[in-house]
Design a protein around this motif. Sequence first.
Motif, PDB file in Angstrom:
ATOM      1  N   SER A 491       0.836  -1.209   0.000  1.00  0.00           N
ATOM      2  CA  SER A 491       0.000   0.000   0.000  1.00  0.00           C
ATOM      3  C   SER A 491       0.866   1.253   0.000  1.00  0.00           C
ATOM      4  O   SER A 491       0.523   2.251   0.608  1.00  0.00           O
ATOM      5  N   GLY A 492       1.988   1.176  -0.694  1.00  0.00           N
ATOM      6  CA  GLY A 492       2.967   2.254  -0.640  1.00  0.00           C
ATOM      7  C   GLY A 492       2.681   3.417  -1.555  1.00  0.00           C
ATOM      8  O   GLY A 492       1.540   3.702  -1.929  1.00  0.00           O
ATOM      9  N   LEU A 493       3.756   4.084  -1.992  1.00  0.00           N
ATOM     10  CA  LEU A 493       3.668   5.378  -2.662  1.00  0.00           C
ATOM     11  C   LEU A 493       2.920   5.346  -3.983  1.00  0.00           C
ATOM     12  O   LEU A 493       2.355   6.355  -4.386  1.00  0.00           O
ATOM     13  N   VAL A 494       2.938   4.237  -4.697  1.00  0.00           N
ATOM     14  CA  VAL A 494       2.310   4.216  -6.021  1.00  0.00           C
ATOM     15  C   VAL A 494       0.984   3.469  -6.030  1.00  0.00           C
ATOM     16  O   VAL A 494       0.382   3.269  -7.083  1.00  0.00           O
ATOM     17  N   ALA A 495       0.509   3.062  -4.868  1.00  0.00           N
ATOM     18  CA  ALA A 495      -0.690   2.223  -4.821  1.00  0.00           C
ATOM     19  C   ALA A 495      -1.967   2.988  -5.138  1.00  0.00           C
ATOM     20  O   ALA A 495      -2.911   2.425  -5.703  1.00  0.00           O
ATOM     21  N   GLY A 496      -2.026   4.274  -4.784  1.00  0.00           N
ATOM     22  CA  GLY A 496      -3.268   5.034  -4.917  1.00  0.00           C
ATOM     23  C   GLY A 496      -3.874   5.008  -6.308  1.00  0.00           C
ATOM     24  O   GLY A 496      -5.042   4.627  -6.482  1.00  0.00           O
ATOM     25  N   PRO A 497      -3.138   5.431  -7.345  1.00  0.00           N
ATOM     26  CA  PRO A 497      -3.709   5.393  -8.702  1.00  0.00           C
ATOM     27  C   PRO A 497      -4.099   3.995  -9.149  1.00  0.00           C
ATOM     28  O   PRO A 497      -5.066   3.827  -9.883  1.00  0.00           O
ATOM     29  N   ALA A 498      -3.333   2.972  -8.731  1.00  0.00           N
ATOM     30  CA  ALA A 498      -3.694   1.600  -9.091  1.00  0.00           C
ATOM     31  C   ALA A 498      -5.044   1.231  -8.483  1.00  0.00           C
ATOM     32  O   ALA A 498      -5.912   0.662  -9.158  1.00  0.00           O
ATOM     33  N   VAL A 499      -5.238   1.574  -7.217  1.00  0.00           N
ATOM     34  CA  VAL A 499      -6.515   1.285  -6.554  1.00  0.00           C
ATOM     35  C   VAL A 499      -7.654   2.003  -7.270  1.00  0.00           C
ATOM     36  O   VAL A 499      -8.729   1.435  -7.503  1.00  0.00           O
ATOM     37  N   ASP A 500      -7.430   3.258  -7.644  1.00  0.00           N
ATOM     38  CA  ASP A 500      -8.469   4.020  -8.343  1.00  0.00           C
ATOM     39  C   ASP A 500      -8.860   3.348  -9.662  1.00  0.00           C
ATOM     40  O   ASP A 500     -10.044   3.284 -10.014  1.00  0.00           O
ATOM     41  N   VAL A 501      -7.878   2.851 -10.403  1.00  0.00           N
ATOM     42  CA  VAL A 501      -8.160   2.174 -11.673  1.00  0.00           C
ATOM     43  C   VAL A 501      -8.992   0.924 -11.421  1.00  0.00           C
ATOM     44  O   VAL A 501      -9.996   0.674 -12.096  1.00  0.00           O
ATOM     45  N   PHE A 502      -8.596   0.127 -10.445  1.00  0.00           N
ATOM     46  CA  PHE A 502      -9.328  -1.109 -10.167  1.00  0.00           C
ATOM     47  C   PHE A 502     -10.776  -0.823  -9.774  1.00  0.00           C
ATOM     48  O   PHE A 502     -11.710  -1.490 -10.230  1.00  0.00           O
ATOM     49  N   LEU A 503     -10.958   0.191  -8.936  1.00  0.00           N
ATOM     50  CA  LEU A 503     -12.292   0.421  -8.387  1.00  0.00           C
ATOM     51  C   LEU A 503     -13.226   1.146  -9.341  1.00  0.00           C
ATOM     52  O   LEU A 503     -14.416   1.306  -9.045  1.00  0.00           O
ATOM     53  N   LYS A 504     -12.726   1.574 -10.493  1.00  0.00           N
ATOM     54  CA  LYS A 504     -13.613   2.104 -11.525  1.00  0.00           C
ATOM     55  C   LYS A 504     -14.327   0.976 -12.261  1.00  0.00           C
ATOM     56  O   LYS A 504     -15.259   1.233 -13.022  1.00  0.00           O
ATOM     57  N   LEU A 601       3.874 -11.946 -14.932  1.00  0.00           N
ATOM     58  CA  LEU A 601       4.150 -10.811 -15.809  1.00  0.00           C
ATOM     59  C   LEU A 601       4.843  -9.707 -15.024  1.00  0.00           C
ATOM     60  O   LEU A 601       4.260  -9.120 -14.109  1.00  0.00           O
ATOM     61  N   GLY A 602       6.087  -9.413 -15.393  1.00  0.00           N
ATOM     62  CA  GLY A 602       6.846  -8.359 -14.725  1.00  0.00           C
ATOM     63  C   GLY A 602       7.054  -7.155 -15.613  1.00  0.00           C
ATOM     64  O   GLY A 602       6.574  -7.085 -16.744  1.00  0.00           O
ATOM     65  N   GLU A 603       7.741  -6.151 -15.051  1.00  0.00           N
ATOM     66  CA  GLU A 603       8.159  -4.965 -15.799  1.00  0.00           C
ATOM     67  C   GLU A 603       6.985  -4.175 -16.360  1.00  0.00           C
ATOM     68  O   GLU A 603       7.032  -3.652 -17.469  1.00  0.00           O
ATOM     69  N   CYS A 604       5.923  -4.055 -15.569  1.00  0.00           N
ATOM     70  CA  CYS A 604       4.741  -3.306 -15.999  1.00  0.00           C
ATOM     71  C   CYS A 604       4.570  -2.058 -15.136  1.00  0.00           C
ATOM     72  O   CYS A 604       3.541  -1.867 -14.479  1.00  0.00           O
ATOM     73  N   GLY A 605       5.609  -1.233 -15.137  1.00  0.00           N
ATOM     74  CA  GLY A 605       5.558   0.040 -14.437  1.00  0.00           C
ATOM     75  C   GLY A 605       5.940   1.153 -15.394  1.00  0.00           C
ATOM     76  O   GLY A 605       5.420   1.246 -16.500  1.00  0.00           O
ATOM     77  N   THR A 893      -0.167   1.950 -14.898  1.00  0.00           N
ATOM     78  CA  THR A 893       0.348   0.965 -15.851  1.00  0.00           C
ATOM     79  C   THR A 893       0.185  -0.448 -15.303  1.00  0.00           C
ATOM     80  O   THR A 893      -0.271  -1.363 -15.998  1.00  0.00           O
ATOM     81  N   LEU A 894       0.550  -0.603 -14.056  1.00  0.00           N
ATOM     82  CA  LEU A 894       0.432  -1.910 -13.406  1.00  0.00           C
ATOM     83  C   LEU A 894      -1.020  -2.376 -13.368  1.00  0.00           C
ATOM     84  O   LEU A 894      -1.333  -3.530 -13.679  1.00  0.00           O
ATOM     85  N   ALA A 895      -1.924  -1.455 -13.016  1.00  0.00           N
ATOM     86  CA  ALA A 895      -3.343  -1.828 -12.911  1.00  0.00           C
ATOM     87  C   ALA A 895      -3.937  -2.154 -14.272  1.00  0.00           C
ATOM     88  O   ALA A 895      -4.700  -3.125 -14.409  1.00  0.00           O
ATOM     89  N   PHE A 896      -3.616  -1.357 -15.293  1.00  0.00           N
ATOM     90  CA  PHE A 896      -4.154  -1.637 -16.621  1.00  0.00           C
ATOM     91  C   PHE A 896      -3.662  -2.995 -17.123  1.00  0.00           C
ATOM     92  O   PHE A 896      -4.414  -3.748 -17.745  1.00  0.00           O
ATOM     93  N   ALA A 897      -2.404  -3.310 -16.872  1.00  0.00           N
ATOM     94  CA  ALA A 897      -1.873  -4.611 -17.283  1.00  0.00           C
ATOM     95  C   ALA A 897      -2.582  -5.740 -16.531  1.00  0.00           C
ATOM     96  O   ALA A 897      -2.951  -6.764 -17.120  1.00  0.00           O
ATOM     97  N   ALA A 898      -2.793  -5.548 -15.236  1.00  0.00           N
ATOM     98  CA  ALA A 898      -3.447  -6.586 -14.435  1.00  0.00           C
ATOM     99  C   ALA A 898      -4.881  -6.819 -14.899  1.00  0.00           C
ATOM    100  O   ALA A 898      -5.358  -7.967 -14.932  1.00  0.00           O
ATOM    101  N   LEU A 899      -5.579  -5.748 -15.257  1.00  0.00           N
ATOM    102  CA  LEU A 899      -6.955  -5.909 -15.722  1.00  0.00           C
ATOM    103  C   LEU A 899      -7.007  -6.638 -17.058  1.00  0.00           C
ATOM    104  O   LEU A 899      -7.933  -7.423 -17.311  1.00  0.00           O
ATOM    105  N   ARG A 900      -6.019  -6.402 -17.906  1.00  0.00           N
ATOM    106  CA  ARG A 900      -5.987  -7.155 -19.166  1.00  0.00           C
ATOM    107  C   ARG A 900      -5.778  -8.643 -18.887  1.00  0.00           C
ATOM    108  O   ARG A 900      -6.360  -9.499 -19.554  1.00  0.00           O
TER     109      ARG A 900
END
Length: 939
Positions: A491-504, A601-605, A893-900
């Motif tokens: 839940s660190g520094l870059v988690a916020g935007p990822a959470v927002d993408v998922f919850l949309k 799947l790595g390197e998705c930042g 980037t991480l969230a969009f890749a995970a959703l795909r």
Amino acid sequence: MVLTQLRPASRLLSLSSTLPPRPPSLSTTHLPRFRRSLATLGIRREDPRRVWERRAPLTPDAVRELAGTASVEVESCARRCFPDEAYKVAGARIVPKLTGEVDVVLGIKEPRLQDVRDIIDTDKGKKRTWMMFSHTHKGQPYNTALLSSFLPPTAGQTLIDHELLTAPTKDGSLKRVAAFGWYAGAVGAGEALSLTGLALLKRGVAHPLLHLPRPYSFTDLNDFKAALMATGKACADAPATQTGPVVIGLTGAGNVSTGSRDMLEALGARWVKVDDLANLPNSSEIYACQIPPSAYFERIAGGGYDRKEYYDQPELYHSMFAEKIAPYLTTVIHGAGWQPGYPRIMSNAETNNLIKAMGGRQKFVALQDITCDLEGAFEFMNQHTSIDTPSFEGPGDILVGATDILPTELPSDASAHFSRCLLPYVTRALQHADGKATAAADEIEATIKRAQIVLDGHIQPKHEWLQNKVAAYRAKELSAGKQKQILLLGSGLVAGPAVDVFLKRPDVSLVIASNNAAEAQSLANNRDNVTISTLDVSDEAALGKAVSQADVVVSLLPAPMHPQVAKHCIEHGRHLVTASYVSPEMKALNDAALEQDVLLLGECGLDPGIDSMAAMRILERVQHENKRVTSFISWCGGLPEASASNVPLAYKFSWSPKAVLTAALNDAHYKLDGKIQQVAGKDLLAEHFPKAPLWRGLALEGLANRDSLPYAEKYGLGPVDGLRDLFRGTLRYQGFSALLDSFSRLGLLGTTPLKTNWTSWPAFLAAAISEKLGTTIAEADVRATIHKVLGDKGKETIEALEWFSLLAPSTPNSSHAPPAIPNSTTPIDLMSTLLSRKLAYESGENDSVLLHHAFKLVPKDAAPGTPEQTVTASLLCNGTAQASAMSTTVGCTLAFAALRVADGQVKGRGVRGPYDKDVWEGVLDELEKIGVEVKETWA
């Protein structure tokens, strides 16, 4: 300069001189012949969630005209612009809810799905016609469920869409016969003028437009136009401002544009031509300009504009609006349609260039987009507004309005117009009640046929492609008993935007698993479809259980922990997505992952991530054009904005401090000018590149980034021997590497625990230097030792160490007090803790992300000495108060890749990076939608 003058009399414009276009005339032979019928018309109340929707599809007068030909039920609604009593007097029955007896259900917008089902379920065998703006004929995913409700197993339903009611014109084209376009344009003009007044106030100018009430506050159109006239007079009488005249640009040429133009006429605007815009005098008058497509769209090759060619081959054209027109406009009222595949009037990149060129003080301050095409003609228009919240701030503080129910701000006038247009078609639909056929073959019948999306339960041939949409929706509904389960570790520094993408995504159920419950709760922010789990990843049993319950695991943990997580994913058959480099330990799990049909799947930042995705997009085209790469040089970095960089290291942290420091100690391997270079980690800072002149005004330097040579294979560049250059670097501001190298030489980046104890930060510095030099250095001797070790760099380094509270300062330094000394005894960990506090972002400061690729290309079979083609890809992303650029580019980037992956759109298995098209194409598309655009140039 030639101005298009208004006649003086136009300033005394009659309040009734501008009206919306009349409905197409119908000859007497085409008028419906009423016959007595038991058919029942039901007029719905609009969806109560649409608080401002006050329009009615038929007025009480129109209901009175139906007397003797149909019975009418009207759902009671206190919000509607015409009261229930008026319909009752006109002969309608006022009902709390429409009954199943109705033959034709009439409304403005689409109803709630449950209301449709309630009516159908009361009499499942009854044939029934629905008339509305259904917003289904373009395959809109949010209304696929509505379309599905009219199809089998439901029987006998017919759907007529108001938007598709069209009749032929004299030139053979089809034109809508029942529309609110003129009123949308008229109200849109009023909203645009009010928006302009507010936007100018934010720029320090109190303009008379600020006092123009918004259209919804007027009783009717005449009152609104009277206010426009009064405001126009106040504008003319006011003194000119230092910011120049107000100039309104109007796009489009249909009813929407006509409505806007008529209101600007009422205001008394002075009309000018496009060619006049650059030379308008600074007058208190408001200028208006009708801007045709030919003024800003031109051929990419050779210029010029041909309307037919443009519509036949839009890819041949691009927009010059940002360069030729936008610099001279205060406000744009946009009323021209746009479709994917056509050039945008202004892309995000073009908008940002305009703002940057004007130092953020561009004249263009307001956009009223009446079309409401998200990310359409004006790409930065990326959210809808409402009457309650009529605008949002776009780039450069441009105020943007995009409300899709503008006509309802003048509901009585708009409804009266629409009702006149619609009544003949409602009457004909009633004649067809319960499946009855008529012998008529006239214009009304043809218009209704064109507007039928569904007839008697069957999708009509023109719309057959929607059947696949419905089938996919129904299949998804069948399998949607279980939502997509995503486990986010960290839940660190870059988690916020990822959470927002998922919850949309309403079909996603997110679990945030963290050892910091407060941080995780803050990310969840009481939103739906997210739960918090306290998890210590060292607890293998708890980690395995959490992984087993997910479909996709997304890890923001430190990279060394990923193999541990990956093993649980393999055991339980779950996919894993990370933003970290694929390590040798991860690669070793490839066969096991393949055997279990698992994707790791790595390197998705950002870097790695967006850099590789952007490169692969270019390289796909390179291959398609039968070319090869001779040189590839790439730079990427996360930095503070220049205004926030006036600190030691010229750096602040929006990412893991230890990761930043560790990256500066990695070995590097690359090829430049035909020579392969190897740099040991201990020498990397000393052997930095002192200048990287990539962006004007930014004093950048660079460090080689790990091992560049494997990217020849990863990217498909061919053998390393065939490349002149193969280099990947990290960007920093000038001065970073030299100062950090001094810290390294003093032992502050050591990775071995110190043997001595200390109770203060200066004591830690003395201990680190002692360990580095192999001899005990007393605190009192530290300054002299630094000068001895560093020579000329000693003074600058001492000043920085004072600033960081590692030496007792003679003057106050950073506003951030040093943290308490942590338990760790490793110098690099202690420095990470210290720097994260001392180099934290202040309120109002933002970070930036920079990415730049440079390719050199030649034809595949080119002879030596063939001139090379240069291709670049650049990204400059600035952070905002809501999210840092680093967290956006990595987290999203991480969230969009995970959703795909969760959606089954990524077919690869085993240990992989983002090098396959089913990963990079979709992720880059989604990033562009949120304004993270890698812009390519092909010289």
